[in-house]
Design a protein around this motif. Structure first.
Motif, PDB file in Angstrom:
ATOM      1  N   SER A  92      -0.668  -3.582  -8.820  1.00  0.00           N
ATOM      2  CA  SER A  92       0.027  -4.037  -7.654  1.00  0.00           C
ATOM      3  C   SER A  92      -0.048  -5.343  -7.524  1.00  0.00           C
ATOM      4  CB  SER A  92      -0.458  -3.224  -6.493  1.00  0.00           C
ATOM      5  OG  SER A  92      -1.933  -3.708  -6.093  1.00  0.00           O
ATOM      6  N   ALA A 102       1.366   9.843   1.269  1.00  0.00           N
ATOM      7  CA  ALA A 102       1.157   9.915  -0.095  1.00  0.00           C
ATOM      8  C   ALA A 102      -0.485   9.847  -0.360  1.00  0.00           C
ATOM      9  CB  ALA A 102       1.854   8.660  -0.786  1.00  0.00           C
ATOM     10  N   GLY A 103      -1.018   8.937   0.243  1.00  0.00           N
ATOM     11  CA  GLY A 103      -2.489   8.870   0.070  1.00  0.00           C
ATOM     12  C   GLY A 103      -3.252  10.332   0.561  1.00  0.00           C
ATOM     13  N   TYR A 138       0.775  -1.165  -0.067  1.00  0.00           N
ATOM     14  CA  TYR A 138      -0.143  -0.035  -0.019  1.00  0.00           C
ATOM     15  C   TYR A 138       0.814   1.080  -0.094  1.00  0.00           C
ATOM     16  CZ  TYR A 138      -4.095  -2.942   1.083  1.00  0.00           C
ATOM     17  OH  TYR A 138      -4.836  -3.997   1.303  1.00  0.00           O
ATOM     18  N   TRP A 139       0.167   2.345  -0.285  1.00  0.00           N
ATOM     19  CA  TRP A 139       1.039   3.574  -0.420  1.00  0.00           C
ATOM     20  C   TRP A 139       1.297   4.023   1.102  1.00  0.00           C
ATOM     21  CZ3 TRP A 139      -1.523   7.577  -4.244  1.00  0.00           C
ATOM     22  CH2 TRP A 139      -1.166   7.103  -5.687  1.00  0.00           C
TER      23      TRP A 139
END
Length: 216
Positions: A133, A9-10, A4-5
């Protein structure tokens, strides 16, 4: 290693989406309202066509005056003025200035095509992220956590998810927005109602999570 980011960043991505949507449409971001409008697209399209005919309050007032004169006659509008001795026109400075009136377009929802594009972007963005991903796969349950805490029976699972979805939809319409409309856009604009609604959303989620994992 998580795929996951990172959280920052999210956060930046969500902020950019919210700011971009506000700058382009001059309206708040909201998924539940967009979904409701897209489902009733025929009705919404008719309303948009009516709005296109009357882009401001002055045009609407003139159209209503013309329709009244056509139905009752041209002398109908002068009767109240002659009766009460108010035939003199109002002073020009009695009317509010044009720049003091709220913009007519800001009170209307975003165009239907814009909200449809928003919903499609949410779906396509999630699909692209899952595929790139390597985490995309179809599944027919909610995972081992759901089976352990709620139910492993497929029929009961479907019923529970259906009822939960109805309650979530009812709650978002009752609150005037969902977590995106209040939590992202509303809180970003520092609207008190959105701050209160978001506090209720997350407070309830914390309590329910605690009951599921610690009590039940």
């Amino acid at each position: 290693m998580s795929t996951y980011w990172p959280w920052w960043a999210g956060a930046i991505g969500l902020a950019l989406v919210t700011i971009n949507h506000t700058l382009i449409t001059d309206r708040s971001l909201g998924v539940s309202a967009a979904w409701d409008r897209v489902l009733h697209w025929r009705r919404e399209r008719r309303l948009e066509q009516i709005d296109e005919e009357f882009t401001d309050d002055q045009a609407l007032a003139e159209a209503l005056a013309a329709a009244t004169a056509e139905h009752f006659g041209t002398g109908a509008s002068t009767v109240p003025q002659e009766r009460y001795g108010a035939s003199q026109p109002l002073e020009a400075d009695a009317e509010p200035a044009a720049d003091e009136r709220p913009a007519a377009t800001s009170l209307r929802p975003a165009p239907l095509v814009t909200q449809a594009a928003l919903l499609m972007s949410v779906f396509l963005g999630g699909l692209i992220a899952a595929v790139t991903s390597g985490r995309f796969h179809l599944r027919h349950d909610m995972g081992p956590g759901f089976r352990h805490l709620v139910t492993a029976d497929p029929t009961t699972m479907t019923a529970v998810l259906f009822v939960g979805g109805v309650l979530v939809g009812f709650g978002t319409r009752l609150a005037g927005g969902c977590s995106s409309g209040h939590g992202l856009s509303g809180c970003g604009r520092l609207r008190p109602v959105s701050i209160v609604a978001t506090a209720v959303f997350f407070g309830t989620a914390v309590v329910v999570s605690f009951l599921l994992w610690k009590v039940i």
